[in-house]
Design a protein around this motif. Structure first.
Motif, short mmCIF file in Angstrom:
data_model
loop_
_atom_site.label_atom_id
_atom_site.label_comp_id
_atom_site.label_asym_id
_atom_site.label_seq_id
_atom_site.Cartn_x
_atom_site.Cartn_y
_atom_site.Cartn_z
N VAL A 6 0.78 -9.67 -3.65
CA VAL A 6 1.56 -8.43 -3.65
C VAL A 6 0.81 -7.32 -4.38
O VAL A 6 0.67 -6.20 -3.87
N ILE A 7 0.30 -7.62 -5.56
CA ILE A 7 -0.36 -6.58 -6.36
C ILE A 7 -1.68 -6.17 -5.73
O ILE A 7 -2.01 -4.97 -5.68
N GLU A 8 -2.47 -7.14 -5.24
CA GLU A 8 -3.73 -6.79 -4.59
C GLU A 8 -3.49 -5.91 -3.38
O GLU A 8 -4.20 -4.92 -3.15
N GLY A 9 -2.48 -6.25 -2.57
CA GLY A 9 -2.16 -5.43 -1.41
C GLY A 9 -1.64 -4.07 -1.77
O GLY A 9 -1.92 -3.07 -1.09
N MET A 10 -0.87 -3.99 -2.86
CA MET A 10 -0.35 -2.70 -3.29
C MET A 10 -1.47 -1.80 -3.79
O MET A 10 -1.49 -0.59 -3.53
N GLU A 32 -4.62 -1.86 -2.84
CA GLU A 32 -5.48 -1.45 -1.74
C GLU A 32 -4.73 -0.73 -0.63
O GLU A 32 -5.31 -0.39 0.40
N GLY A 33 -3.43 -0.49 -0.80
CA GLY A 33 -2.67 0.29 0.17
C GLY A 33 -2.24 -0.49 1.40
O GLY A 33 -1.87 0.12 2.41
N LEU A 34 -2.23 -1.81 1.35
CA LEU A 34 -1.76 -2.59 2.49
C LEU A 34 -0.25 -2.49 2.62
O LEU A 34 0.29 -2.55 3.73
N TRP A 35 0.47 -2.39 1.52
CA TRP A 35 1.90 -2.15 1.49
C TRP A 35 2.21 -1.30 0.27
O TRP A 35 1.45 -1.27 -0.70
N ASN A 36 3.30 -0.60 0.33
CA ASN A 36 3.58 0.45 -0.66
C ASN A 36 4.83 0.13 -1.47
O ASN A 36 5.80 -0.42 -0.94
N PRO A 37 4.82 0.49 -2.76
CA PRO A 37 6.03 0.37 -3.58
C PRO A 37 6.99 1.52 -3.28
O PRO A 37 6.61 2.56 -2.71
N ARG A 38 8.23 1.32 -3.67
CA ARG A 38 9.22 2.37 -3.43
C ARG A 38 8.89 3.61 -4.24
O ARG A 38 9.04 4.74 -3.76
N HIS A 39 8.40 3.43 -5.46
CA HIS A 39 8.03 4.55 -6.31
C HIS A 39 6.52 4.58 -6.47
O HIS A 39 5.90 3.58 -6.84
#
Length: 470
Positions: free
Chosen positions: A250-254, A256-263
């Motif tokens: 989750v953190i690696e993808g966040m 690198e922009g693979l998936w985005n957090p709400r904030h």
């Protein structure tokens, strides 16, 4: 008897401190309970909220080790790790809230059930003439998660200790295994491997026992024994490793922009900073969990206090005090070997016959056995000159000697070292005590304790630390 039991009391207290499982022995049956949680579960739930969950498919996340459970009595047909890792991964994906897993492991069962539903609806429509709505289509995944349990290493670390005295004793043994998990995310649109992470978890097994076998009086024998064995559940270790890998994904993808957090601020939030810090620390951690890094700066200065014991031609040797200033240099990258200059002053004595205070200078080398750890033994070897006054001749004389010894250094901080050592100073002549007698030269032993302060930038350290956030 009472005196004997009082002697055993400190040993019993020491053994009890590490025997927590012994005091939680099950004596009755227990009701079913919710599955035990591990620390990684709390870390998953503490992740920031996603902008939108990612639909993922897990076809098979299985044991790829092919290993059977180790046994001391021969082969075992039980597998070393669980065969239900897919179910563990699916639950971890749900707990993270970042993924929406869909059923793919038993896809045949799902398709068969949908066929039954269609057939039942068609028969109902033919019988009643009412048209039934079609089944909604199955969800498709944008990401497939693959990988598995790729390694189970048994007995990577074993050891134990024991003590027995006059029929009373205790012993303990431990064994450490390790399980390793790989997890990768694959894009279903083009087959690209988006990110691969891997985690590992150690599994501890320990055994402690104590026994007493002693005659308490004539024809009366006391014999008792107790102990316990604790094996960390393999399934819990696999669960923790899988949940850790999901958090890392989750953190690696966040990042690198693979998936985005709400904030958007969560990209530089606490979870990311902690993960980056752990990732940097992992670069200097070996397979046994030891933190290996350059800790000492190139230059150090220290003070030692010593207790000197003379060994020469006079009888009744005494223990006299001594002191020492030490300077050491370890080169641009301080490692195993360091050059040391010692400037000291001490007193030697033997009964009422001999007492003399002298100065000395030494050049030696320190060989550290574990230079990247906070606790390391070291070896000392070198030579020097002892300077003493000769009042009758009105001059001073210098006696050459060699020095060798062993020591132990511990670093409470990277700047401060605490030392204890034992060394021997052997002279090339028999004139240290001004008496030449026998066939052996004079020498003395020294037991030292002191501190050393390391100055300047740590050897091998970067000029500026890397940021903890992306």
């Amino acid at each position: 008897m009472l005196r004997f039991l009082l002697r055993l009391l400190p040993l019993a207290c020491l053994a009890a401190a590490g025997c927590a499982p012994y005091f939680h022995q099950p004596f009755t049956t227990e009701s079913a309970r919710l599955g035990a949680e591990v620390r990684a579960s709390a870390e998953l739930r503490s992740l920031p909220e996603p902008q939108e969950p990612v639909v993922v498919a897990v076809y098979k996340f299985r044991d790829q080790t092919g290993q059977y459970k180790p046994s001391q009595n021969g082969s075992s047909f039980s597998t070393a790790v669980t065969q239900g890792a897919t179910s563990i991964l699916l639950r971890a994906l749900e707990e993270s809230r970042w993924f929406e897993p869909i059923e793919r492991e038993n896809l045949g069962n799902l398709l068969n059930e949908r066929k039954i539903i269609r057939s039942s609806r068609a028969e109902y429509s033919d019988a009643t003439g009412q048209k039934e709505p079609p089944l909604p289509p199955l969800l498709f995944a944008g990401v497939i998660l693959e990988g598995g349990i790729i390694s189970y290493d048994a007995n990577i670390l074993t050891g134990g200790a024991g003590l027995r005295y006059f029929g009373a004793g205790a012993s303990g043994q431990y064994r450490q295994d390790r399980v390793t998990v790989y997890l990768r995310a694959i894009s279903t649109s083009n087959g690209e491997i988006l990110k691969t992470v891997y985690t590992s978890k150690t599994i501890l097994s320990q055994q402690v026992d104590a026994s007493l076998f002693r005659f308490v009086s004539f024809k009366r024998l006391l014999e008792t024994e107790t102990g316990f064995t604790y094996n960390e559940p393999t399934e819990m270790a696999v669960k923790e490793a899988i949940e850790k890998s999901v958090r890392a994904l989750v953190i690696e993808g966040m990042v690198e922009g693979l998936w985005n957090p709400r904030h958007a601020a969560d990209r530089q939030g606490r979870a990311v900073a902690e993960y980056q810090r752990e990732k940097e620390e992992n670069l200097t951690t070996d397979v046994l969990g030891r933190s290996l890094q350059e800790r000492r700066s190139s230059f150090g200065i220290g003070l030692n206090g010593a207790a000197l014991r003379y060994a020469g031609d006079f009888k009744a040797p005494q223990v006299q005090p001594g002191g020492e200033l030490t300077l050491r240099y370890g080169g641009p990258r301080n490692g195993r070997l360091a050059g040391v200059v010692n400037l000291g002053r001490g007193t030697l004595g033997a009964g009422d016959y001999y007492r003399e205070t002298f100065n000395y200078a030494e050049l030696a080398g320190h060989l550290r056995l574990f230079p990247q750890e906070r606790l390391t033994p070291y070896l000392v070897a070198g030579g020097g000159l002892t300077v003493r006054n000769q009042p009758a001749a009105g001059r001073t004389s210098m006696l050459p000697h060699v020095v060798g010894g062993v020591g132990l250094e511990v670093l409470p901080t990277d700047r401060l070292g605490l030392l204890v050592a034992i060394d021997n100073h052997y002279y090339f002549s028999d004139q240290l005590d001004r008496v030449a007698q026998g066939k052996y030269n004079d020498f003395y032993w020294a037991a030292r304790a002191g501190v050393v302060f390391y100055l300047g930038r740590r050897a091998g350290a970067p000029q500026s630390s890397r940021p903890l956030t992306p």
